[in-house]
Design a protein around this motif. Structure first.
Motif, short mmCIF file in Angstrom:
data_model
loop_
_atom_site.label_atom_id
_atom_site.label_comp_id
_atom_site.label_asym_id
_atom_site.label_seq_id
_atom_site.Cartn_x
_atom_site.Cartn_y
_atom_site.Cartn_z
N HIS A 118 42.25 20.69 47.31
CA HIS A 118 42.31 19.82 46.32
C HIS A 118 40.84 19.71 45.84
O HIS A 118 39.98 20.31 46.33
N THR A 119 40.60 18.94 44.58
CA THR A 119 39.20 18.94 44.24
C THR A 119 38.72 17.77 44.89
O THR A 119 39.14 16.52 45.06
N ASP A 120 37.60 17.96 45.67
CA ASP A 120 37.34 16.79 46.73
C ASP A 120 35.82 16.60 45.82
O ASP A 120 34.82 17.39 46.07
N ARG A 121 35.74 15.45 45.48
CA ARG A 121 34.50 15.15 44.66
C ARG A 121 33.57 14.09 45.68
O ARG A 121 32.47 13.81 45.16
N ARG A 122 33.77 13.97 46.82
CA ARG A 122 33.21 13.12 47.89
C ARG A 122 31.78 13.82 48.22
O ARG A 122 32.18 15.14 48.22
N PRO A 307 48.88 14.63 40.31
CA PRO A 307 50.20 14.79 39.90
C PRO A 307 50.29 16.05 39.27
O PRO A 307 49.33 16.90 38.79
N ARG A 308 51.72 16.56 39.08
CA ARG A 308 51.67 17.78 38.66
C ARG A 308 53.12 17.61 37.46
O ARG A 308 53.94 16.81 37.74
N ARG A 309 53.33 18.54 36.35
CA ARG A 309 54.32 18.43 35.64
C ARG A 309 55.23 19.20 36.25
O ARG A 309 55.17 19.95 37.56
C1 LIG Z 1 38.14 25.13 34.59
C2 LIG Z 1 38.17 24.01 35.53
C3 LIG Z 1 36.97 23.01 35.18
C4 LIG Z 1 36.87 21.86 35.96
N1 LIG Z 1 36.09 20.98 35.85
C5 LIG Z 1 35.62 20.15 36.74
C6 LIG Z 1 34.58 19.09 36.39
O1 LIG Z 1 33.56 19.42 35.78
N2 LIG Z 1 34.40 17.97 37.30
C7 LIG Z 1 35.38 17.68 38.22
O2 LIG Z 1 35.14 16.52 39.00
N3 LIG Z 1 36.34 18.39 38.55
C8 LIG Z 1 36.59 19.64 37.47
N4 LIG Z 1 37.91 20.48 37.75
C9 LIG Z 1 38.91 19.95 38.67
C10 LIG Z 1 40.23 19.41 38.10
O3 LIG Z 1 39.85 18.05 37.57
C11 LIG Z 1 41.32 19.31 39.01
O4 LIG Z 1 41.79 20.81 39.36
C12 LIG Z 1 42.45 18.53 38.49
O5 LIG Z 1 42.11 17.30 38.39
C13 LIG Z 1 43.56 18.95 39.47
O6 LIG Z 1 43.24 18.18 40.85
P1 LIG Z 1 43.21 18.94 42.03
O7 LIG Z 1 42.37 20.16 42.01
O8 LIG Z 1 42.84 18.05 43.18
O9 LIG Z 1 44.71 19.58 42.49
C14 LIG Z 1 37.88 21.38 37.07
C15 LIG Z 1 39.15 22.17 36.97
C16 LIG Z 1 38.99 23.59 36.40
C17 LIG Z 1 40.15 24.58 36.76
#
Ligand SMILES: Cc1cc2nc3c(=O)[nH]c(=O)nc-3n(C[C@H](O)[C@H](O)[C@H](O)COP(=O)(O)O)c2cc1C
Length: 317
Positions: A118-122, A307-309
């Protein structure tokens, strides 16, 4: 249809469906799969390109690279290498890759990380990821001809200033704001949701301001042990952006399998002036494709899945 071909088709379809879980810029999922005979074609979907934030399509191709790598990793879990032709037809630059089953290889388990990534922003914890793991991640990136450069302690302040500067420029630019507005207000299936965004707190490197009410608690992390890394390519062409996306995906899956967590930072490459300034931090060698923060998560609970398509929207036969 011959049984072997049927099985091959099923595998390729399964891999392209697993690729739906790949990360993408603002969760735009800017790709389409076409199953075509015994191979699949991955197409960039320009209708989902972010026109303000990504006019050159670099983040679109990074995202497509991540989808391609998710498919490759899924095939490997089934005991096959992938036969991939990248950007095979100069007359059709949006045909990102042709992808099919390659030779038998020992199955590996990296694909198990797809469901946990997951993207973990914490903020992450005080402990720094082990040097040996960072070295492994560098080797993973290297396999894609991408350098994973860890920002040195004495460079973190300059890196944080570059991120903050890019954020300010984006906040003042209506084109960037328009993209954020669109991709944080989606009904379902894509976009960034409030539940994955944390409220602003004092951080070494400020997370992207999505300009929405955050739905995820930042928690007790300090980010003291967090490392910041740059994915650096030799060139600055579409093929380099694609490779950087493949590396981003595989590094992210590998670090997830090691119990680490991460979130990308791409503002610094979205704003051309900041991207050029960042090259200074690299000593003028190589092209920064995207940055990432990597750390030890403090909480065991993961951020909620994004979510995903549907496969029917992204896959045609
Ligand atoms: C090329 C790329 C750039 C991204 N840039 C950012 C960013 O600058 N900041 C951020 O918080 N997330 C960033 N993301 C994460 C996406 O927002 C995240 O992958 C998407 O919302 C899906 O969530 P998931 O990774 O939890 O599945 C980036 C992802 C990719 C692939």
């Amino acid at each position: 249809m011959d049984r072997d071909l049927r099985a091959e088709l099923d595998l390729v379809a399964e891999a392209s469906i697993a690729a739906l879980r790949a990360p993408s810029i603002l969760n735009s999922q800017p790709w389409r799969w076409r199953l075509n005979g015994e191979h699949a074609e991955l197409w960039a979907d320009r209708s989902r390109q972010l026109t303000g934030l990504d006019p050159d399509g670099r983040l679109l191709l990074l995202s497509c690279g991540a989808a391609l790598n998710h498919a490759v990793v899924t095939l490997r879990a089934a005991g096959y290498s992938a036969a991939v032709e990248r950007r095979p037809d100069p007359a059709q630059p949006d045909l990102v890759a042709r992808f099919g089953r390659g030779e038998s290889v020992p199955a590996d388990t990296l694909a198990e990380a797809i469901g946990h990534r997951h993207t973990d922003r914490r903020p992450f914890g005080d402990e720094r990821p082990a040097a040996s793991v960072l070295q492994e991640l560098r080797e993973v990136a290297r396999r894609h001809a991408v350098h994973l450069q860890i920002v040195k302690d004495e460079q973190v302040t300059a890196f944080a200033a570059a991120v903050a500067h890019a954020g300010e420029i984006e906040r003042d630019d209506p084109r960037f704001r328009a993209d954020l507005r669109v991709w944080t207000n989606r009904a379902h299936g894509d976009g960034v949701t409030a539940q994955s965004v944390v409220a602003a707190t004092r951080r070494t490197v400020a997370p992207r301001d999505f300009a929405i009410k955050a739905g995820l608690e930042a928690g007790p992390g300090s980010d003291r042990g967090t490392v910041y890394a740059l994915f650096v390519t030799d060139g600055d062409e579409p093929r380099d952006w694609l490779a950087a996306g493949e590396a981003l995906s595989e590094v992210w899956l590998a670090l997830t399998a090691r119990g680490l967590a991460a979130s990308p930072i791409s503002e610094v490459v979205e704003v051309p002036g900041v991207r050029h300034a960042l090259r200074g931090l690299l000593g003028g060698v190589g092209q920064p494709a995207v940055a990432m923060r990597i750390g030890v998560p403090v909480r065991e609970t993961q951020p909620p899945p994004t979510p995903r398509r549907s496969s029917s929207a992204t896959l045609t036969v």
